[in-house]
Design a protein around this motif. Sequence first.
Motif, PDB file in Angstrom:
ATOM      1  N   ASP A  21       0.834  -1.202   0.000  1.00  0.00           N
ATOM      2  CA  ASP A  21       0.000   0.000   0.000  1.00  0.00           C
ATOM      3  C   ASP A  21       0.873   1.259   0.000  1.00  0.00           C
ATOM      4  O   ASP A  21       0.599   2.230  -0.720  1.00  0.00           O
ATOM      5  N   ILE A  22       1.918   1.251   0.820  1.00  0.00           N
ATOM      6  CA  ILE A  22       2.784   2.427   0.920  1.00  0.00           C
ATOM      7  C   ILE A  22       3.519   2.655  -0.400  1.00  0.00           C
ATOM      8  O   ILE A  22       3.668   3.798  -0.853  1.00  0.00           O
ATOM      9  N   ASP A  23       3.966   1.589  -1.052  1.00  0.00           N
ATOM     10  CA  ASP A  23       4.589   1.745  -2.373  1.00  0.00           C
ATOM     11  C   ASP A  23       3.610   2.363  -3.365  1.00  0.00           C
ATOM     12  O   ASP A  23       3.983   3.244  -4.161  1.00  0.00           O
ATOM     13  N   ALA A  24       2.366   1.912  -3.331  1.00  0.00           N
ATOM     14  CA  ALA A  24       1.360   2.434  -4.255  1.00  0.00           C
ATOM     15  C   ALA A  24       1.056   3.905  -3.960  1.00  0.00           C
ATOM     16  O   ALA A  24       0.856   4.706  -4.881  1.00  0.00           O
ATOM     17  N   ILE A  25       1.013   4.271  -2.685  1.00  0.00           N
ATOM     18  CA  ILE A  25       0.778   5.664  -2.310  1.00  0.00           C
ATOM     19  C   ILE A  25       1.934   6.536  -2.797  1.00  0.00           C
ATOM     20  O   ILE A  25       1.728   7.621  -3.354  1.00  0.00           O
ATOM     21  N   GLU A 109      -8.861   4.660  -3.354  1.00  0.00           N
ATOM     22  CA  GLU A 109      -8.649   3.573  -4.314  1.00  0.00           C
ATOM     23  C   GLU A 109      -7.539   2.619  -3.880  1.00  0.00           C
ATOM     24  O   GLU A 109      -7.540   1.446  -4.275  1.00  0.00           O
ATOM     25  N   ILE A 110      -6.597   3.092  -3.083  1.00  0.00           N
ATOM     26  CA  ILE A 110      -5.448   2.252  -2.735  1.00  0.00           C
ATOM     27  C   ILE A 110      -5.693   1.467  -1.449  1.00  0.00           C
ATOM     28  O   ILE A 110      -5.530   0.250  -1.407  1.00  0.00           O
ATOM     29  N   THR A 111      -6.110   2.154  -0.402  1.00  0.00           N
ATOM     30  CA  THR A 111      -6.264   1.504   0.907  1.00  0.00           C
ATOM     31  C   THR A 111      -7.702   1.458   1.392  1.00  0.00           C
ATOM     32  O   THR A 111      -7.976   0.892   2.450  1.00  0.00           O
ATOM     33  N   GLY A 112      -8.619   2.089   0.643  1.00  0.00           N
ATOM     34  CA  GLY A 112      -9.971   2.253   1.148  1.00  0.00           C
ATOM     35  C   GLY A 112     -10.047   3.333   2.210  1.00  0.00           C
ATOM     36  O   GLY A 112     -11.044   3.435   2.936  1.00  0.00           O
ATOM     37  N   ARG A 113      -8.985   4.160   2.308  1.00  0.00           N
ATOM     38  CA  ARG A 113      -8.893   5.188   3.338  1.00  0.00           C
ATOM     39  C   ARG A 113      -8.277   6.451   2.737  1.00  0.00           C
ATOM     40  O   ARG A 113      -7.491   6.396   1.793  1.00  0.00           O
ATOM     41  N   ASP A 114      -8.645   7.618   3.298  1.00  0.00           N
ATOM     42  CA  ASP A 114      -8.005   8.867   2.913  1.00  0.00           C
ATOM     43  C   ASP A 114      -6.551   8.862   3.370  1.00  0.00           C
ATOM     44  O   ASP A 114      -6.206   8.253   4.391  1.00  0.00           O
ATOM     45  N   TRP A 115      -5.700   9.577   2.645  1.00  0.00           N
ATOM     46  CA  TRP A 115      -4.318   9.733   3.087  1.00  0.00           C
ATOM     47  C   TRP A 115      -3.758  11.069   2.641  1.00  0.00           C
ATOM     48  O   TRP A 115      -4.248  11.685   1.695  1.00  0.00           O
ATOM     49  N   ILE A 116      -2.721  11.507   3.376  1.00  0.00           N
ATOM     50  CA  ILE A 116      -2.076  12.780   3.081  1.00  0.00           C
ATOM     51  C   ILE A 116      -0.579  12.629   3.338  1.00  0.00           C
ATOM     52  O   ILE A 116      -0.174  11.933   4.280  1.00  0.00           O
ATOM     53  N   VAL A 117       0.226  13.236   2.482  1.00  0.00           N
ATOM     54  CA  VAL A 117       1.679  13.271   2.670  1.00  0.00           C
ATOM     55  C   VAL A 117       2.071  14.705   3.002  1.00  0.00           C
ATOM     56  O   VAL A 117       1.669  15.647   2.302  1.00  0.00           O
ATOM     57  N   GLN A 118       2.841  14.867   4.065  1.00  0.00           N
ATOM     58  CA  GLN A 118       3.236  16.185   4.532  1.00  0.00           C
ATOM     59  C   GLN A 118       4.751  16.263   4.727  1.00  0.00           C
ATOM     60  O   GLN A 118       5.423  15.238   4.864  1.00  0.00           O
ATOM     61  N   SER A 119       5.246  17.486   4.751  1.00  0.00           N
ATOM     62  CA  SER A 119       6.661  17.679   5.030  1.00  0.00           C
ATOM     63  C   SER A 119       6.976  17.240   6.456  1.00  0.00           C
ATOM     64  O   SER A 119       6.117  17.264   7.333  1.00  0.00           O
ATOM     65  N   HIS A 120       8.208  16.856   6.665  1.00  0.00           N
ATOM     66  CA  HIS A 120       8.671  16.386   7.975  1.00  0.00           C
ATOM     67  C   HIS A 120       9.139  17.579   8.799  1.00  0.00           C
ATOM     68  O   HIS A 120       9.942  18.394   8.333  1.00  0.00           O
ATOM     69  N   LEU A 121       8.629  17.712  10.014  1.00  0.00           N
ATOM     70  CA  LEU A 121       9.041  18.790  10.900  1.00  0.00           C
ATOM     71  C   LEU A 121      10.190  18.324  11.792  1.00  0.00           C
ATOM     72  O   LEU A 121      10.152  17.230  12.345  1.00  0.00           O
ATOM     73  N   ASP A 122      11.183  19.186  11.926  1.00  0.00           N
ATOM     74  CA  ASP A 122      12.298  18.865  12.814  1.00  0.00           C
ATOM     75  C   ASP A 122      11.859  18.967  14.271  1.00  0.00           C
ATOM     76  O   ASP A 122      10.889  19.642  14.602  1.00  0.00           O
ATOM     77  N   GLY A 123      12.619  18.324  15.134  1.00  0.00           N
ATOM     78  CA  GLY A 123      12.339  18.392  16.562  1.00  0.00           C
ATOM     79  C   GLY A 123      11.815  17.083  17.111  1.00  0.00           C
ATOM     80  O   GLY A 123      11.749  16.066  16.410  1.00  0.00           O
ATOM     81  N   MET A 124      11.426  17.123  18.374  1.00  0.00           N
ATOM     82  CA  MET A 124      10.879  15.960  19.056  1.00  0.00           C
ATOM     83  C   MET A 124       9.483  16.290  19.578  1.00  0.00           C
ATOM     84  O   MET A 124       9.211  17.441  19.938  1.00  0.00           O
TER      85      MET A 124
END
Length: 327
Positions: A21-25, A109-124
Amino acid sequence: MDFRPIPRDPEAFQQPVTAEDIDAIALRAFGRTVRVTSAVELGGGMYNNTYRLVADGLDGPVILRIAPAPARQFASEHELMRNEYATVPFLAPLAGLVPRVLAADWSQEITGRDWIVQSHLDGMPAPDRLGDYPRPLWQGFFAKLGTITKDIHAVAGPRFGPVAGPGYATWSEAVLASLSAIADDVSRIGLDAADVRKAADLAAEHHKVLDEITEPRLLTGDLWTVNTMLAAAPTPVISGVLDLDRTLWGDPAADWTIRMASAKTDERTAFWDTYGPCATSPTSTWRSLVYEARHLGAIRLERHRLHNSNGVRDTYTSMAAVLTQLT
C-alpha cells in the motif's frame, strides 16, 4: 523496503496498511522516480496511522498519515483529515510551524482510506522532550502556546461549524449539531447518551445565550502539548504544530486549548500572559459549561475507542456535575 509497522491487536481502532500500500501511495504521490526505502510507523497519535517515509528521489523524510476506514469513523469525527486539509489556507499565522501538504488523496482507491503526505518537521514531540527541562522553564513553552492560540483565534471565518462544513448561520446551531452527533455516536456504540442529550436540550432552550457569539473565529479543535514539536534548544522552543484536524469556526472559549489551559494552576498559567484574559460573565460561564459537556462527550467516545472502561465511567460522573450547574 524497511517496513516497521506498530504491532496492533486485531480489535484495535488503528490498523496498519501494508508495505505494498505504501509503495502504491508513493507512486501516486511522487511518480516512478521515487522509491521508498524505509517506512516506520510512529506512535503517539491515537486516530490516524502515521509513517515516516525515507525514499530515494526525495531530499529528506516525509510524513504519511492514513485516516481510519470510513466505517470506523464516528459521525461526530467525520472526515477529519479532509477538515484539516480545508483549514490549510487559514493557517498563515502559523507559517513555518505547520507541515506543508505534499500530496493528498480522497479517492480511497489504494487503501480504502483517505491519506495525506506532509513535510517532515524537525524536533521531538513535546510529550517526549518537555520533561527533560526544569519545570520553571516550562512557562516559556506555555507562553508560546498562548501566542500561537491567540494568533489562530484571531482568524475570522465565514460561518460557524467545522471548517470543511457543514456550516451554520448561528453558533447555537453549530453547538447543537455537534452535541447531537456526539449523542448519536454514544448511543450507536451501546452506551447511555441521556446526559449528552440533556445538555443539548438545555443548550437549545437557552440558545440565545450561545448566540451572543456572533463572529466565527478559528478554533484549533484539540491543540495542546501532544500536538507540538520542540526544537533542540536549552529552553523549550516550539518548532512545529501538528494534527489540526478538528478545527472549526466558533467561540474561542469553546476550544480544547482553552479548556486545558484552565485545567490547572501550574506552569501553564503562563499561557494567559500572552493569550490574554478570557471574558467572565454569567453568560460566558454558562456557555463554558455547555462547552465542557461537549468536550466530555467527545472524551467518552475516545476512551471507548481506546477500551478505557474506567475512563468512560468517569465521564458520566463529570457530566452529572456539569448538568447540575447548567440547570
